[in-house]
Scaffold this motif. Structure first.
Motif, PDB file in Angstrom:
ATOM      1  N   MET A  88      12.008   6.844  23.863  1.00 31.76           N
ATOM      2  CA  MET A  88      12.580   6.281  25.046  1.00 31.76           C
ATOM      3  C   MET A  88      13.816   5.235  24.821  1.00 31.76           C
ATOM      4  O   MET A  88      13.585   4.351  23.848  1.00 31.76           O
ATOM      5  CB  MET A  88      11.355   5.287  25.574  1.00 31.76           C
ATOM      6  CG  MET A  88      10.178   6.046  26.052  1.00 31.76           C
ATOM      7  SD  MET A  88       8.873   5.213  26.810  1.00 31.76           S
ATOM      8  CE  MET A  88       8.579   4.007  25.495  1.00 31.76           C
ATOM      9  N   ASN A  89      14.846   5.584  25.123  1.00 29.66           N
ATOM     10  CA  ASN A  89      16.151   5.208  24.867  1.00 29.66           C
ATOM     11  C   ASN A  89      16.970   4.347  26.335  1.00 29.66           C
ATOM     12  O   ASN A  89      16.189   4.609  27.361  1.00 29.66           O
ATOM     13  CB  ASN A  89      17.275   6.011  24.596  1.00 29.66           C
ATOM     14  CG  ASN A  89      17.063   6.632  23.062  1.00 29.66           C
ATOM     15  OD1 ASN A  89      16.005   5.964  22.330  1.00 29.66           O
ATOM     16  ND2 ASN A  89      17.393   7.917  23.038  1.00 29.66           N
ATOM     17  N   LEU A 135      12.254   2.621  22.066  1.00 32.35           N
ATOM     18  CA  LEU A 135      10.821   2.765  21.768  1.00 32.35           C
ATOM     19  C   LEU A 135      10.464   4.192  21.529  1.00 32.35           C
ATOM     20  O   LEU A 135      10.963   5.028  22.397  1.00 32.35           O
ATOM     21  CB  LEU A 135       9.832   2.220  22.454  1.00 32.35           C
ATOM     22  CG  LEU A 135       9.380   0.521  22.628  1.00 32.35           C
ATOM     23  CD1 LEU A 135       8.464   0.185  23.683  1.00 32.35           C
ATOM     24  CD2 LEU A 135       9.098   0.084  21.225  1.00 32.35           C
ATOM     25  N   ARG A 136       9.540   4.546  20.705  1.00 32.87           N
ATOM     26  CA  ARG A 136       8.999   5.808  20.381  1.00 32.87           C
ATOM     27  C   ARG A 136       7.482   5.933  20.464  1.00 32.87           C
ATOM     28  O   ARG A 136       6.841   5.129  19.705  1.00 32.87           O
ATOM     29  CB  ARG A 136       9.463   6.249  19.228  1.00 32.87           C
ATOM     30  CG  ARG A 136       9.160   7.903  18.723  1.00 32.87           C
ATOM     31  CD  ARG A 136       9.694   8.192  17.568  1.00 32.87           C
ATOM     32  NE  ARG A 136       9.264   9.783  17.182  1.00 32.87           N
ATOM     33  CZ  ARG A 136      10.107  10.760  17.771  1.00 32.87           C
ATOM     34  NH1 ARG A 136      11.277  10.634  18.430  1.00 32.87           N
ATOM     35  NH2 ARG A 136       9.597  11.978  17.578  1.00 32.87           N
ATOM     36  N   LEU A 137       7.028   6.325  21.569  1.00 30.44           N
ATOM     37  CA  LEU A 137       5.453   6.672  21.680  1.00 30.44           C
ATOM     38  C   LEU A 137       5.065   7.813  20.903  1.00 30.44           C
ATOM     39  O   LEU A 137       5.940   8.880  20.677  1.00 30.44           O
ATOM     40  CB  LEU A 137       5.273   6.853  23.089  1.00 30.44           C
ATOM     41  CG  LEU A 137       5.646   5.534  24.026  1.00 30.44           C
ATOM     42  CD1 LEU A 137       5.088   5.691  25.308  1.00 30.44           C
ATOM     43  CD2 LEU A 137       5.464   4.207  23.390  1.00 30.44           C
ATOM     44  N   SER A 138       3.671   7.944  20.512  1.00 25.13           N
ATOM     45  CA  SER A 138       3.406   9.148  19.652  1.00 25.13           C
ATOM     46  C   SER A 138       1.841   9.156  20.290  1.00 25.13           C
ATOM     47  O   SER A 138       1.225   8.171  20.681  1.00 25.13           O
ATOM     48  CB  SER A 138       2.980   8.688  18.159  1.00 25.13           C
ATOM     49  OG  SER A 138       4.431   8.669  17.544  1.00 25.13           O
ATOM     50  N   PHE A 155      14.868   9.675  28.297  1.00 25.10           N
ATOM     51  CA  PHE A 155      13.698   9.945  27.414  1.00 25.10           C
ATOM     52  C   PHE A 155      13.587  11.335  27.054  1.00 25.10           C
ATOM     53  O   PHE A 155      14.342  12.393  27.518  1.00 25.10           O
ATOM     54  CB  PHE A 155      12.522   9.749  28.267  1.00 25.10           C
ATOM     55  CG  PHE A 155      11.998   8.356  28.780  1.00 25.10           C
ATOM     56  CD1 PHE A 155      12.964   7.477  28.725  1.00 25.10           C
ATOM     57  CD2 PHE A 155      10.770   7.990  29.287  1.00 25.10           C
ATOM     58  CE1 PHE A 155      12.655   6.149  29.021  1.00 25.10           C
ATOM     59  CE2 PHE A 155      10.667   6.836  29.836  1.00 25.10           C
ATOM     60  CZ  PHE A 155      11.487   5.832  29.665  1.00 25.10           C
ATOM     61  N   THR A 156      12.964  11.614  25.615  1.00 25.71           N
ATOM     62  CA  THR A 156      12.884  13.099  25.250  1.00 25.71           C
ATOM     63  C   THR A 156      11.511  13.122  24.807  1.00 25.71           C
ATOM     64  O   THR A 156      11.074  12.355  23.896  1.00 25.71           O
ATOM     65  CB  THR A 156      14.038  13.138  23.831  1.00 25.71           C
ATOM     66  OG1 THR A 156      15.347  12.771  24.478  1.00 25.71           O
ATOM     67  CG2 THR A 156      13.808  14.571  23.464  1.00 25.71           C
TER      68      THR A 156
END
Length: 112
Positions: free
Chosen positions: A82-83, A18-21, A67-68
């Motif tokens: 998030m991987n 997922l990718r949070l913004s 996570f990055t």
């Protein structure tokens, strides 16, 4: 008035991505530290990651390597990639600006 709005949460299977913004209004974004936290009901809010500038990042041990955190100063946004998600990553994720402004949170659920 500062507005902080998170997005990108959802339901994902273990091992997923997922990718949070986080979008921030106002000049408070520029040059200030940005942080992601998460919270499970009944528990204290937990720090996840921080970024001051490109290349200056820190991560909680539990997410390091998976996570990055990144930021786009031109767009006043900060992201959390998030991987390899695990069920224990399930929480409401919050964006924090300069230690003072919070968003409403976005739910992340990792479950099969």
């Amino acid at each position: 008035q500062v507005q902080v709005v998170e997005s990108g949460g959802g339901l994902v299977q273990p091992g997923g991505t997922l990718r949070l913004s986080c979008a921030v209004s106002g000049t408070i974004f520029s040059g200030n530290v940005m942080r992601w936290y998460r919270q499970v009901p009944g528990n204290e809010r937990e720090w996840v990651a921080s970024i001051i500038s490109v290349g200056t990042t820190n991560y909680a041990t539990s997410v390091k390597g998976r996570f990055t955190i990144s930021r786009d100063n031109a767009k006043n946004t900060v992201s959390l990639q998030m991987n390899s998600l695990k069920p224990e990553d399930t929480a409401v994720y919050y964006c924090n600006v300069a230690g003072v402004a919070w968003g409403q949170g976005t739910q992340v659920t990792v479950s099969s």
